[in-house]
Motif scaffolding. Structure first.
Motif, short mmCIF file in Angstrom:
data_model
loop_
_atom_site.label_atom_id
_atom_site.label_comp_id
_atom_site.label_asym_id
_atom_site.label_seq_id
_atom_site.Cartn_x
_atom_site.Cartn_y
_atom_site.Cartn_z
N CYS B 13 -71.40 5.48 21.15
CA CYS B 13 -72.61 5.68 20.37
C CYS B 13 -73.55 6.70 20.99
O CYS B 13 -74.57 7.03 20.43
CB CYS B 13 -73.36 4.37 20.21
SG CYS B 13 -73.85 3.68 21.79
N LYS B 89 -69.68 9.49 13.58
CA LYS B 89 -69.54 8.11 14.04
C LYS B 89 -68.26 7.49 13.48
O LYS B 89 -67.56 6.75 14.16
CB LYS B 89 -70.77 7.32 13.57
CG LYS B 89 -70.87 5.92 14.11
CD LYS B 89 -72.20 5.30 13.71
CE LYS B 89 -72.27 3.83 14.14
NZ LYS B 89 -73.49 3.18 13.60
N TYR B 90 -67.96 7.81 12.23
CA TYR B 90 -66.73 7.29 11.62
C TYR B 90 -65.83 8.45 11.21
O TYR B 90 -66.30 9.40 10.58
CB TYR B 90 -67.05 6.47 10.36
CG TYR B 90 -67.98 5.32 10.61
CD1 TYR B 90 -67.53 4.14 11.21
CD2 TYR B 90 -69.32 5.43 10.26
CE1 TYR B 90 -68.41 3.09 11.44
CE2 TYR B 90 -70.20 4.38 10.50
CZ TYR B 90 -69.74 3.21 11.09
OH TYR B 90 -70.59 2.18 11.33
N ASP B 126 -75.53 14.55 9.51
CA ASP B 126 -76.12 13.39 10.22
C ASP B 126 -75.14 12.77 11.21
O ASP B 126 -75.41 11.72 11.79
CB ASP B 126 -76.59 12.34 9.20
CG ASP B 126 -75.44 11.77 8.37
OD1 ASP B 126 -74.27 12.23 8.56
OD2 ASP B 126 -75.67 10.88 7.53
N LYS B 128 -72.49 11.22 10.80
CA LYS B 128 -72.02 9.88 10.45
C LYS B 128 -70.52 9.89 10.16
O LYS B 128 -69.77 9.06 10.65
CB LYS B 128 -72.80 9.36 9.24
CG LYS B 128 -72.60 7.88 8.99
CD LYS B 128 -73.54 7.37 7.92
CE LYS B 128 -73.24 5.92 7.59
NZ LYS B 128 -73.97 5.47 6.39
N ASN B 166 -70.65 3.70 1.30
CA ASN B 166 -71.91 2.95 1.38
C ASN B 166 -71.78 1.69 2.23
O ASN B 166 -72.78 1.15 2.69
CB ASN B 166 -72.39 2.57 -0.03
CG ASN B 166 -72.92 3.80 -0.75
OD1 ASN B 166 -73.32 4.77 -0.12
ND2 ASN B 166 -72.89 3.78 -2.08
N SER B 167 -70.53 1.24 2.41
CA SER B 167 -70.36 0.01 3.19
C SER B 167 -70.46 0.27 4.69
O SER B 167 -70.38 -0.65 5.49
CB SER B 167 -69.01 -0.65 2.84
OG SER B 167 -67.96 0.16 3.32
N PHE B 168 -70.62 1.54 5.08
CA PHE B 168 -70.75 1.86 6.52
C PHE B 168 -72.18 2.22 6.85
O PHE B 168 -72.83 2.96 6.13
CB PHE B 168 -69.80 3.00 6.89
CG PHE B 168 -68.36 2.56 6.90
CD1 PHE B 168 -67.80 2.05 8.07
CD2 PHE B 168 -67.60 2.59 5.74
CE1 PHE B 168 -66.49 1.61 8.08
CE2 PHE B 168 -66.29 2.14 5.74
CZ PHE B 168 -65.73 1.65 6.91
N GLU B 169 -72.66 1.62 7.90
CA GLU B 169 -74.06 1.83 8.31
C GLU B 169 -74.17 3.07 9.17
O GLU B 169 -73.35 3.28 10.04
CB GLU B 169 -74.51 0.62 9.14
CG GLU B 169 -74.39 -0.68 8.38
CD GLU B 169 -75.73 -1.26 8.05
OE1 GLU B 169 -76.59 -1.27 8.95
OE2 GLU B 169 -75.92 -1.69 6.88
#
Lengths: 588, 169
Positions: B13, B89-90, B126, B128, B166-169
């Motif tokens: 992270c 991140k993912y 971002d 993400k 959308n299911s990933f923060e």
């Protein structure tokens, strides 16, 4: 255990586990290939060596397929020929380069195979590879557009030399053989040995040519151009003019060099003898410091003639740099004395002297450009031609090499002893040094048959010998009864083996390393293609040159005695240190 | 012989200092350096640790495993799984193996590219999501398959991609 197979209905008995390729070769059947070569494990990379095996689903690559009992193999049928032709056509369709402007024109296995197969048109005129030229290093030029990804270069670089500059990068059409992440060679570990250029089936890796520079110097009336030829050239140059491998062409070579327009034709052999005087004395000095003065001194002493080995040690074994003889290589010693001793003697301003070397080696191009190699006040050696480049120059100038009379070299730097000749062979520098050192110590000749300490045949990668020193002259009595242990390695992978043996306690006093398999006679700049058989023939030619000489020991070379008398005074003198010795740098 | 398994680092992270990651890398490499075939598992672990394969890490791996840097680079370049650029991140991997391809993997990929507004190999501003293409995850019966991080999504439709994202923060 033997296995019986049928190749084109012919019964062939071969060792169990042999490849189909080797079994066919044993039966006298040639299968074409662009990747498989001796001394390398089969790679199955090019797919040109396909054969038909009865009962198999597809054709198989014969280099990677082992024989099985009763196997029925067809190497020559319409379908096999068509399949191979198809593979070569696909390679050609990607290959980016014009034969007529390629330096390997008529020295290219892809071109030769295309001719043999009768490929008269580009069957698949699609996208070709992208040409990416890497000419970042002094010695080598890589052209990715011509690469057929046979992997010979990366295998020799990794497995024979243990250097690892080159590896397959990426995947599919985009893949390349080269350094990591598209770097240039000068950004990675590369010792410039040129074994890749010697083994490349096409024009994807070549030496960086100095031919035009040399022509320009010869044409320039203000320049005094001298040439030196390394010992290994005379045993190989003839191959470029249709002579059998192992034919000595020393005299014709001297004549050709004169016709090319060099002002003086000298011999690196002179400098090789000079090297022995310095290096042999250095060895004896180290032994005296260790045995008499009980000083901490770096032993064993390693030879320093081979610039690829020097660069390798600077990268991989910086901790042994003190062990490497401080002597410059013969090439560099020659340059340093040509622009000092000879300049004065001949009354030529050294700034006008151009020193050209003919070397079996690509790393010599790198060596002459090392920034410290300017002890004469100028770059000691200006240009280096490989054996192949010299042959091209002779052809360019229309000289009929075969009909030349035998010429001789000029004096006072044109004569070498037999000890200098054998610098070309693995084991030669060590033997040459011992011929002189032993005689200095005992006053007698090296007590071995024909003055050869090691077996002159065979290509074992590491050779070892020991020699008991007996009957020393009074000044050298501290060496009485000492068992002198020597080692010889050729191919850098073998150098690694001997260094590792040393690390685990094996004792040596003197170790010779030559970068290329077989020594300089198998150098990266020699006529292509160098096989083991050709290595052996060149080695034999060099030994016969040695054995045919009156003077077979460096310290008996009159020109060497003369330069000490008139100029250097004695080995390891102050002037010798200034001109003939050097230092090395940690590149790790 | 120690069993070779890529070790999953618990965290990428960015809260751990880079120096700490290199310390961890050294311990991992040193523990595996005598094991034949260690290169690929070590690369996997390293990518888990850093989120990608930084040059400095590859140099350490080359030195410690005594593999030429060119070979390490060759392996990294061969497998699309490995990346030498920082990732989001993912990492989203859309399978375009044969089964997924014929069942519409390409359309799913296009939908993701449009939704994220990035190309293949790209990362959202971002940081993400990164988008990659995979070549068969061995789950052909579930085609077309998309992996996000280590989660697998089966029989994905182009219209369903935003719900997944959308299911990933």
């Amino acid at each position: 255990m033997m296995t019986t197979v049928y190749i084109n209905k012919q019964i062939v008995n071969v060792e169990e586990g042999s490849s189909i390729f080797d079994a066919a070769a044993k039966a006298g059947i040639k299968i074409p290939t662009l990747c498989h070569v001796e001394n390398q494990l089969p790679k199955g990379a090019c797919r040109v060596c396909m054969v038909d095996v009865e009962g198999a689903r597809n054709m198989v690559a014969s280099c990677t397929t082992p024989v099985a009992e009763g196997m029925k193999i067809t190497t020559n049928s319409k379908s096999v020929r068509e399949a191979r032709k198809f593979v070569v056509e696909l390679l050609i369709s990607e290959h980016c380069g014009e034969c007529k402007t390629c330096v390997r024109n008529e020295d290219c296995e892809l071109q030769q195979l295309a001719t043999e197969m009768g490929i008269m048109e580009i069957a698949f005129p699609g996208e070709t590879l992208k040409t990416f030229i890497d000419d970042s290093t002094p010695a080598l030029v890589r052209d990715s557009g011509k690469c057929i990804k046979c992997r010979r270069c990366m295998t020799v670089c990794n497995e024979i030399q243990g250097v690892g500059s080159l590896f397959a990068q990426g995947r599919g059409f985009e893949s390349k053989i080269g350094p990591a992440f598209d770097q240039h060679l000068d950004g990675v570990v590369c010792v410039q040995c040129g074994q890749c250029a010697a083994i490349c089936p096409v024009g994807a890796i070549t030496e960086k040519e100095h031919i035009d520079f040399v022509w320009e110097a010869i044409e320039d009336p203000t320049k005094f151009v001298v040439v030196q030829t390394a010992p290994a050239i005379r045993a190989a140059l003839g191959e470029c003019f249709g002579y059998e491998p192992g034919t000595l062409v020393t005299g014709k070579m001297a004549s050709a060099l004169r016709l090319l327009g060099f002002d003086r034709v000298f011999d690196t052999n002179f400098a090789a003898d000079l090297t022995i005087m310095e290096e042999g004395t250095e060895l004896l000095t180290r032994l005296k410091l260790a045995l008499v003065d009980k000083q901490q001194v770096a032993l064993p002493q390693f030879t320093s003639c081979s610039p690829g080995w020097i660069k390798y040690a600077e990268y991989f074994y910086p901790e042994i740099l003190d062990n490497i003889s401080s002597c410059k290589s013969p090439q560099q010693m020659f340059g340093a004395v040509a622009k000092t001793y000879y300049a004065k003697k001949a009354g030529v301003d050294p700034k006008d002297i151009v020193v050209v070397s003919v070397m079996p080696c690509t790393a010599k191009k790198f060596e002459c450009q090392r920034p410290e190699m300017n002890d004469s006040g100028f770059q000691d050696v200006d240009y280096v031609l490989t054996t192949r480049e010299l042959a091209r120059m002779i052809k360019q100038s229309g000289i009929d090499f075969r009909s030349l009379e035998d010429g001789t070299m000029d004096s006072p730097m044109g004569n070498g002893s037999g000890a200098a000749d054998i610098f070309a062979n693995t084991g030669g520098v060590m033997e040459a040094a011992l011929r002189t050192a032993y005689q200095i110590v005992t006053g007698r000749e090296l007590p071995v048959k024909n003055l050869h300490l090691l077996p002159v045949e065979g290509l074992e990668g590491v050779k070892k010998a020991s020699l008991k020193i007996e009957g020393c002259l009074p000044a050298w009595s501290f060496l009485e009864g000492v068992e002198l242990k020597v080692g010889v390695a050729h191919g850098l992978g073998n150098a690694k083996k001997i260094i590792e043996a040393m690390r685990v306690g094996e004792e040596f006093h003197f170790i010779e390393v030559m970068t290329c398999p077989g020594g300089c006679i198998g150098g990266g700049g020699q006529p292509r293609f160098t096989t083991n058989e050709i290595r052996k023939k060149r080695i034999q030619a060099i030994y016969s040159e040695d054995e045919g000489k009156q003077v077979r020991k460096s310290h008996e070379n009159p020109e060497v005695l003369q330069i000490y008398e008139e100029f250097l005074k004695q080995p390891l003198s102050h002037l010798s240190h200034d001109l003939l010795h050097t230092k090395y740098f940690d590149r790790n | 012989m120690t069993e070779l398994k890529p070790q999953i680092a618990s965290c990428n992270c960015g809260e751990v200092h880079e120096d700490e990651l290199y310390e961890r890398l050294k311990i991992i490499v040193q523990s595996q350096r005598t094991i034949p075939g260690a290169l690929i598992p070590v690369l996997q672990t390293t990518q888990n640790l850093f989120g990608y394969l930084p040059e400095k890490a590859l140099r350490i791996i080359s030195k410690e495993l005594k593999k030429p840097y060119s070979e390490v680079a060759g392996v990294v370049g061969f497998y699309s799984y490995f990346s030498t650029t920082p990732k989001g991140k993912y990492t989203i991997r859309v399978c375009l193996g044969t089964a997924c391809y014929v069942r519409g993997g390409q359309d799913v990929l296009k939908a993701l590219q449009k939704e994220l507004n990035i190309g293949i190999g790209g990362t959202t501003p971002d940081k993400k999501f990164s988008l990659e293409v995979g070549r068969c995850f061995g789950a052909c019966g579930l085609a077309p398959v998309v992996m996000v991080g280590d989660q697998t999504f089966q029989r994905v439709k182009p219209t369903g991609v935003s719900e997944i994202l959308n299911s990933f923060e």
